[in-house]
Design a protein around this motif. Structure first.
Motif, mmCIF file in Angstrom:
data_model
loop_
_atom_site.group_PDB
_atom_site.id
_atom_site.type_symbol
_atom_site.label_atom_id
_atom_site.label_comp_id
_atom_site.label_asym_id
_atom_site.label_seq_id
_atom_site.Cartn_x
_atom_site.Cartn_y
_atom_site.Cartn_z
ATOM 1 N N SER A 184 -5.771 0.476 4.136
ATOM 2 C CA SER A 184 -5.442 1.527 2.407
ATOM 3 C C SER A 184 -5.823 -0.266 1.348
ATOM 4 C CB SER A 184 -4.135 1.161 2.444
ATOM 5 O OG SER A 184 -3.794 2.301 3.387
ATOM 6 N N LYS A 185 -5.783 0.850 0.173
ATOM 7 C CA LYS A 185 -6.355 -0.731 -1.116
ATOM 8 C C LYS A 185 -4.597 -0.775 -1.696
ATOM 9 C CE LYS A 185 -10.573 1.663 -2.281
ATOM 10 N NZ LYS A 185 -11.323 2.055 -3.041
ATOM 11 N N PHE A 186 -4.808 -2.441 -2.135
ATOM 12 C CA PHE A 186 -3.485 -2.763 -2.868
ATOM 13 C C PHE A 186 -3.414 -1.714 -3.918
ATOM 14 C CE2 PHE A 186 -1.871 -5.049 -6.393
ATOM 15 C CZ PHE A 186 -1.545 -5.776 -5.806
ATOM 16 N N VAL A 195 1.173 -0.936 -0.029
ATOM 17 C CA VAL A 195 0.164 0.097 0.014
ATOM 18 C C VAL A 195 0.846 0.652 0.038
ATOM 19 C CG1 VAL A 195 -1.466 -1.302 1.064
ATOM 20 C CG2 VAL A 195 -0.365 0.089 2.585
ATOM 21 N N SER A 200 -0.104 6.044 4.175
ATOM 22 C CA SER A 200 -1.328 5.072 4.496
ATOM 23 C C SER A 200 -1.742 4.729 5.883
ATOM 24 C CB SER A 200 -1.931 4.805 2.993
ATOM 25 O OG SER A 200 -1.250 3.679 3.048
#
Length: 266
Positions: free
Chosen positions: A124-126, A115, A119
């Motif tokens: 969090s997003k990939f 990520v 963050s």
């Protein structure tokens, strides 16, 4: 900034403590382990996952082997790695407090390196590297194979998961050096798994002012800082640096000024 900060760390310290350990960059990239009287190196982070990660890294060869059991991201298998991150993050969010060890360390290391830096890791997003950028997971594994890094990690004598007030009380002595790099003013919410708010800045400074040992405190400037730590009583150093997080191709990089405030003349 690690090498610049290390220039001001006294040579006669016996105990080195990082109050907000994070990635432990000042210790890992500096020369603190070469101090002639050094007996204790203490890593602390209120984030349980980070504390566990450094417990694992005290055994760098063994942890490297465990990390190598998990394949790092490549562009041909994007969805597999995205699903792997989601699975690991779900486990970490539902963690039992008595779970710790290398399995947990591998999962957190994987999620944290997939990520955006800075963050909140588990929220969090990939980030798909698209085959254009090197993997931070690979970078972590590679560091664990370097002899100088291994030597420094093995010299960590204690890993703590304490509140800063308890940590200072536990380790304070005339030969202790505390390096504190707290969440910066008005950015407290950016940090993962920390219970640190705006009032804690004053509390932290108040505790450091009472210690028997020495401290160096990293900050960006804000109005209250010179009231709490007046320049006629404490030693202020500053250095301009480039904010890497704002670096973009073809765009002038933002500059910042790092402060290092000490209770001794470095």
């Amino acid at each position: 900034m690690a090498k610049w900060i290390c220039e001001y760390i006294p040579n006669d310290i016996e105990t080195y403590v990082e109050v907000f350990g994070g990635a432990f960059w000042v210790y890992v990239k500096g020369d603190i382990n070469d101090k002639p009287n050094l007996k204790e190196v203490v890593y602390n982070d209120k984030n349980l996952f980070m504390a566990n990660l450094f417990m694992c890294m005290r055994e760098p060869e063994a942890f490297y082997q465990r990390l190598s059991e998990v394949e790092s991201q490549n562009p041909q298998t994007f969805k597999m790695f995205q699903q792997q991150l989601n699975t690991y993050a779900l486990h970490l969010r539902n963690l039992e407090l008595n779970e710790y060890g290398m399995d947990l360390g591998v999962k957190y290391a994987y999620v944290a390196t997939q990520v955006f830096s800075g963050s909140k890791v588990l929220e969090s997003k990939f980030v798909d590297l698209k085959g254009k950028y090197s993997s931070k997971y690979d970078a972590l594994r590679n560091r664990l194979q370097k002899a100088d890094i291994q030597d420094k990690l093995k010299k960590i004598t204690a890993v703590e998961n304490l509140d800063y007030t308890d940590l200072i009380l536990k380790y304070d002595s005339p030969t202790t050096f505390f390096y504190a790099d707290p969440p910066y003013w008005k950015t407290e919410d950016y940090y993962s798994n920390h219970d640190f708010d705006s009032d804690d800045h004053n509390t932290l400074v108040s505790h450091l002012k009472l210690i028997k040992g020495k401290f160096a405190l990293s900050y960006y400037d804000f109005p209250e800082l010179s009231e709490w730590l007046p320049k006629n009583k404490y030693f202020w150093k500053e250095k301009e640096f480039t904010k890497a997080a704002g670096a973009k191709k073809g765009i002038k990089q933002n500059k910042g000024t790092e402060l290092l405030i000490m209770n001794y003349n470095g």
